[in-house]
Design a protein around this motif. Structure first.
Motif, mmCIF file in Angstrom:
data_model
loop_
_atom_site.group_PDB
_atom_site.id
_atom_site.type_symbol
_atom_site.label_atom_id
_atom_site.label_comp_id
_atom_site.label_asym_id
_atom_site.label_seq_id
_atom_site.Cartn_x
_atom_site.Cartn_y
_atom_site.Cartn_z
ATOM 1 N N LEU A 35 -51.056 137.571 -5.703
ATOM 2 C CA LEU A 35 -50.438 137.146 -6.962
ATOM 3 C C LEU A 35 -51.183 137.788 -8.121
ATOM 4 C CD1 LEU A 35 -49.842 133.369 -6.204
ATOM 5 C CD2 LEU A 35 -48.084 135.128 -6.575
ATOM 6 N N PRO A 36 -50.562 138.221 -9.176
ATOM 7 C CA PRO A 36 -49.114 138.151 -9.450
ATOM 8 C C PRO A 36 -48.362 139.401 -9.023
ATOM 9 C CG PRO A 36 -50.284 138.868 -11.410
ATOM 10 C CD PRO A 36 -51.314 138.751 -10.312
ATOM 11 N N ASN A 37 -49.055 140.315 -8.295
ATOM 12 C CA ASN A 37 -48.410 141.590 -7.954
ATOM 13 C C ASN A 37 -47.054 141.411 -7.288
ATOM 14 O OD1 ASN A 37 -50.831 142.445 -8.834
ATOM 15 N ND2 ASN A 37 -51.315 143.736 -7.066
ATOM 16 N N VAL A 38 -47.003 140.402 -6.401
ATOM 17 C CA VAL A 38 -45.788 140.250 -5.608
ATOM 18 C C VAL A 38 -44.559 140.083 -6.514
ATOM 19 C CG1 VAL A 38 -46.054 137.758 -5.325
ATOM 20 C CG2 VAL A 38 -44.852 139.097 -3.571
ATOM 21 N N PHE A 39 -44.761 139.438 -7.695
ATOM 22 C CA PHE A 39 -43.627 139.264 -8.615
ATOM 23 C C PHE A 39 -43.401 140.519 -9.456
ATOM 24 C CE2 PHE A 39 -45.018 134.879 -7.840
ATOM 25 C CZ PHE A 39 -43.859 134.415 -7.268
ATOM 26 N N LEU A 40 -44.537 141.114 -9.910
ATOM 27 C CA LEU A 40 -44.408 142.295 -10.756
ATOM 28 C C LEU A 40 -43.740 143.441 -10.007
ATOM 29 C CD1 LEU A 40 -47.881 142.256 -12.530
ATOM 30 C CD2 LEU A 40 -45.650 141.632 -13.470
ATOM 31 N N LEU A 41 -43.998 143.506 -8.697
ATOM 32 C CA LEU A 41 -43.495 144.643 -7.920
ATOM 33 C C LEU A 41 -42.134 144.369 -7.303
ATOM 34 C CD1 LEU A 41 -46.843 145.596 -6.237
ATOM 35 C CD2 LEU A 41 -45.590 146.986 -7.885
ATOM 36 N N ALA A 42 -41.687 143.129 -7.396
ATOM 37 C CA ALA A 42 -40.421 142.775 -6.743
ATOM 38 C C ALA A 42 -39.258 143.697 -7.121
ATOM 39 C CB ALA A 42 -40.069 141.326 -7.062
ATOM 40 N N PRO A 43 -39.194 144.194 -8.372
ATOM 41 C CA PRO A 43 -38.068 145.092 -8.706
ATOM 42 C C PRO A 43 -37.975 146.322 -7.805
ATOM 43 C CG PRO A 43 -39.209 144.407 -10.695
ATOM 44 C CD PRO A 43 -40.004 143.868 -9.551
ATOM 45 N N VAL A 44 -39.124 146.801 -7.270
ATOM 46 C CA VAL A 44 -39.074 148.032 -6.459
ATOM 47 C C VAL A 44 -38.199 147.844 -5.220
ATOM 48 C CG1 VAL A 44 -40.435 149.722 -5.187
ATOM 49 C CG2 VAL A 44 -41.287 148.809 -7.353
ATOM 50 N N PRO A 45 -38.504 146.860 -4.362
ATOM 51 C CA PRO A 45 -37.604 146.698 -3.202
ATOM 52 C C PRO A 45 -36.194 146.279 -3.597
ATOM 53 C CG PRO A 45 -39.276 144.962 -3.267
ATOM 54 C CD PRO A 45 -39.679 145.986 -4.287
ATOM 55 N N ILE A 46 -36.082 145.493 -4.660
ATOM 56 C CA ILE A 46 -34.734 145.041 -5.056
ATOM 57 C C ILE A 46 -33.876 146.226 -5.501
ATOM 58 C CG2 ILE A 46 -33.434 143.682 -6.764
ATOM 59 C CD1 ILE A 46 -35.765 141.655 -6.688
ATOM 60 N N MET A 47 -34.489 147.119 -6.314
ATOM 61 C CA MET A 47 -33.732 148.289 -6.770
ATOM 62 C C MET A 47 -33.399 149.210 -5.601
ATOM 63 S SD MET A 47 -35.707 148.875 -10.352
ATOM 64 C CE MET A 47 -35.541 150.639 -10.482
ATOM 65 N N THR A 48 -34.346 149.341 -4.682
ATOM 66 C CA THR A 48 -34.076 150.178 -3.505
ATOM 67 C C THR A 48 -32.872 149.638 -2.737
ATOM 68 O OG1 THR A 48 -36.448 150.559 -3.377
ATOM 69 C CG2 THR A 48 -35.142 151.221 -1.472
ATOM 70 N N ALA A 49 -32.893 148.325 -2.491
ATOM 71 C CA ALA A 49 -31.781 147.700 -1.750
ATOM 72 C C ALA A 49 -30.466 147.896 -2.508
ATOM 73 C CB ALA A 49 -32.068 146.220 -1.539
ATOM 74 N N ALA A 50 -30.546 147.763 -3.837
ATOM 75 C CA ALA A 50 -29.333 147.910 -4.636
ATOM 76 C C ALA A 50 -28.767 149.326 -4.508
ATOM 77 C CB ALA A 50 -29.635 147.592 -6.095
ATOM 78 N N LEU A 51 -29.664 150.322 -4.538
ATOM 79 C CA LEU A 51 -29.194 151.707 -4.434
ATOM 80 C C LEU A 51 -28.573 151.972 -3.059
ATOM 81 C CD1 LEU A 51 -32.013 153.586 -6.349
ATOM 82 C CD2 LEU A 51 -29.606 153.406 -6.988
ATOM 83 N N PHE A 52 -29.184 151.431 -2.010
ATOM 84 C CA PHE A 52 -28.564 151.549 -0.682
ATOM 85 C C PHE A 52 -27.172 150.928 -0.710
ATOM 86 C CE2 PHE A 52 -32.788 152.282 1.422
ATOM 87 C CZ PHE A 52 -32.402 153.420 2.118
ATOM 88 N N GLY A 53 -27.083 149.763 -1.381
ATOM 89 C CA GLY A 53 -25.792 149.098 -1.498
ATOM 90 C C GLY A 53 -24.770 149.974 -2.207
#
Lengths: 340, 435
Positions: free
Chosen positions: A223-241
């Protein structure tokens, strides 16, 4: 500026240049190698010619980004170059074998005696595949700090296979952008298949990396990295989508002669690679050899870095300029490759 | 024997030598062939004669193939610096690094990018732009040769630096770049490239002519190749001599090995044949021309040549001695063949069949001379990697011998396959009638 600390900043600048070169390489030769892998799925010789025509004017310059990336490692961080390339001796040798076969097959497949041409097509595919898998294995070995044992090697192989999916996706996206008609339709189907493999591979590598490397685990999951970095996997998943969602629609529209947004899968793939690079750099910086060597420990003398920095500030913009020019010359759908 | 084969230094050297030998074959062609293509194109631009465009169309195919072979084998080199010789960059990276970086930045991208336009862009850009692209590709290959020969010459005659804690630090870049042997080595190599290409063009054109392709275009390229060869070979002999004098001054042990001089001598003979014997430290079966070696090297009949015995360590004699004779022998053959062919073209417009066949046989003679010449200069530097600064044995990597041996066998098999394919495709393209 009076106290500008070149001894601190020059290694950072060169590390950044190296990452940029590697990024350029993965995108640019990534589509070349991806097209090489997909070549095996296409039976028709004329279609094979078209596929290769889409990468013909570019592949040589694309490969030069690898030479620059490895060259920067060699010249700016000689200590790390020795350690890394000695540790990666075998996958490097296999990658070189692959790149050699791929590179010469470009010419031999059209110039050799007719009965040898299918062999060179096959070697084009084999070379592309070998280079791709070994690049993934190298990345996997590097991420574990060259750890011994079956677990670490298994992880490296997993990354190697993931690389095949990733490059196939880049290659298929490139073909969607650069071709038309039946080949473009096939490229959409190849992209549809590889996008799932690539997404699965990205997921597995993202799970496995913190699992094999406690250092990476701490960096991402404290903490708090896990929240600060959350956009990275989320954006990756979104782009795959975006890719998965857009492909069937594109195919539908392209059948009706509407080629708008043919660049979308390629652009989204570039975005995914960019995010992956961010994750990679974030996980490793400021080390060059994980837990062994930082960029400052590995760097050449400040004088040498300075003379290269001065040259690079003049030359790199020129290179980028004429690279853009070359892409503009061959803009749009790929035509037949002809010396005339 | 088995022990020697598993000696990591020997293995690393064989692997690197195999790679660099294979690599050098292709740049040797592409450097000068780029300029010859420009010549064909300019002739066409000026005369409008289709035969020059036909010549361009044929030779650009061979250029593309050659360029690809050079690129892929060159990439291998950039990795093997690190995998085989990590101690090299650690000791002299401050000098080698920037030189290699400048090669990549100023030459590699330039030639690779404009190659695409030169090969496939003829219909996409204006004729003027296509000519510019051809110039940039030829210029890029030559610039690349410049940087790599600067580095190689620096390894032979290092200058402009000081050693601090076992690492070379530059004191003056201009002295590093214009080190004592650089101008000679660069000129010698560029001329070697010109000769290799002129014999390639003459040989392939003669082959096409003999196979019945007696078009104006084939005759024009045959003439171009022969005249270029005849003009370059005397220049090369002159520059080679000057290069030898430079080596005599800076690397006397290499010259002693080239000449097979064991004891310091006045009025040393030029050995035509001998088997240097490192056991007895003398030459067996020696046949020589009295005083000629002294005359060539010191310009005095009784000039002194330092013998190998004066040096605590010196290069292996037999390899250097014989490589030199192969290079010089091919050079003399080149002189005879090209002048004979020029004379016949002057008399009959085209060389006789027998001379044409000689030219065909000598198609790749430039490769033999170039590689032999490189062996002279690189083996002649041993046991040093950087003369007087770093020993080869101190730069070698600690990769297990078995791994080096297995990858070496892989590379050798691959190179044999590619070399055979390359030569066979060059002659196949030559047989295929132009359409």
């Amino acid at each position: 500026m009076a106290n500008f600390d070149w001894a601190y900043w020059l290694p950072v600048i060169f590390a950044a240049l190296m990452v940029i070169s590697m990024f350029a390489y993965v995108i640019l030769d990534g589509y070349d190698l991806g097209v090489g892998i997909l070549l095996e799925l296409e039976q028709d010789t004329q279609q094979k010619d078209k596929m290769i025509a889409s990468i013909g004017p570019f592949w040589d310059a694309n490969e030069t980004w690898l030479v620059l990336g490895v060259g920067l490692l060699l010249v700016a961080f000689p200590m790390a170059h020795g350690i890394i390339l000695t540790a990666l001796y075998l996958p490097v040798a296999i990658m070189l074998l692959g790149l050699i076969l791929r590179g010469v097959a470009f010419d031999f497949r059209v110039k050799a005696q007719a009965h040898h041409q299918p062999l060179w097509n096959r070697l084009f595919f084999v070379g592309s595949l070998l280079a791709t898998v070994s690049q993934g294995v190298m990345l996997g070995r590097y991420l574990t700090g060259f750890a011994p044992g079956w677990g670490a090697w298994g992880f490296a192989l997993l990354v190697g296979l993931s690389m095949v999916a990733a490059y196939a996706l880049i290659g298929a996206s490139w073909l969607i952008m650069k071709t038309s008609g039946a080949l473009q339709q096939r490229a959409v189907r190849w992209a549809q298949r590889s996008v799932w493999f690539a997404a699965l591979a990205a997921l597995l590598v993202s799970i496995a990396t913190p699992w094999v490397s406690p250092r990476v685990f701490d960096l991402w999951f404290s903490l708090p990295n896990v929240f600060l970095l959350a956009p990275v996997p989320i954006m990756t998943a979104a782009l795959f989508g975006v890719i998965a969602y857009s492909l069937p629609k594109l195919a539908q529209r392209q059948r009706n002669g509407n080629d708008n947004f043919c660049w979308l899968p390629f652009a989204a793939t570039v975005g995914i690679v960019l995010l992956s690079f961010f994750g990679l750099v974030y996980s490793i910086f400021p080390h060059l050899v994980i837990d062994q060597l930082t960029i400052w420990q590995a760097a050449s003398s400040t004088d040498s870095l300075m003379i290269m920095f001065v040259g690079a500030t003049f030359v790199l913009p020129t290179i980028i300029g004429y690279t853009i020019y070359s892409y503009r010359v061959f803009w749009g759908k790929a035509g037949e490759l002809s010396y005339q | 024997m088995a022990d020697a084969l598993l000696d990591p230094v020997v293995l690393a050297r064989i692997q690197f030598a195999a790679n660099i030998t294979f690599h050098i074959l292709f740049p040797t062609i592409s450097i000068a062939l780029g300029w010859v293509l420009l010549f064909f194109k300019l002739r066409f631009n000026k005369t409008g004669d289709a035969k020059w465009m036909e010549a361009y169309g044929f030779w650009v195919k061979i250029f593309a193939l050659t360029f690809a072979m050079g690129v892929v084998s060159g990439i291998t080199m950039s990795f093997q610096f690190g995998t085989n010789w990590p101690g090299y960059m650690q000791a002299v990276g401050n000098i080698a690094g920037p030189l290699l970086a400048y090669e990549v930045l100023t030459a590699f991208f330039l030639e690779a990018t404009f190659l695409g336009i030169m090969l496939f862009g003829q219909k996409k850009v204006s004729n003027r732009m296509h000519t510019v692209a051809t110039i940039l590709v030829a210029g890029g290959t030559t610039l690349s040769a410049f940087w790599i020969l600067v580095l190689n010459s620096w390894m032979q005659t290092p200058a402009g630096f000081e050693m601090i804690n076992g690492q070379a630090h530059v004191t003056d870049w201009l002295t590093v770049i214009f080190n004592p042997s650089m101008p000679y080595r660069l000129t010698h190599m560029l001329l070697a490239s010109g000769l290799t290409v002129s014999f390639l063009i003459a040989g392939v054109s003669a082959y096409r002519y003999l196979k019945g392709q007696t078009t104006a275009s084939v005759q024009a390229t045959l003439k171009t190749g022969v005249i270029l060869a005849a003009a370059l070979i005397p220049l090369q002999i002159l520059v080679g001599d000057m290069h030898g004098l430079n080596t005599f001054k800076h690397q006397p042990a290499k010259i002693a090995a080239i000449e097979g001089v064991w004891h310091t001598e006045r009025g040393a003979p030029l050995m035509l044949f001998a088997i240097p014997n490192s056991e007895t430290r003398s030459n067996d079966y020696a046949i020589g021309i009295p005083k000629l070696a002294s005359l060539i090297l010191t310009h005095e009949l009784n000039g002194e040549i330092k013998g190998l015995n004066e040096f605590a360590e010196h290069p292996p004699v037999g390899k250097v001695f014989w490589s030199f004779r192969i290079m010089a022998g091919v050079g003399i053959l080149m002189l005879l063949a090209s002048w004979l062919a020029v004379w016949q073209i002057h008399r009959h417009g085209i060389p006789k069949a027998s001379v044409s066949r000689l030219l065909v046989a000598m198609t790749f003679s430039g490769w033999v001379a170039t590689v032999a010449g490189w062996y002279v200069t690189e083996i002649g530097r041993q046991p040093w990697l950087v003369q007087g600064v770093l020993k080869t044995a101190d730069a070698v990597s600690k990769v297990p011998s078995g791994m080096v041996l297995s990858t070496l066998l892989m590379y050798l098999a691959l190179y044999a396959l590619l070399l055979a394919s390359y030569i066979s495709v060059v002659f196949y393209l030559a047989r295929k009638p132009a359409h």
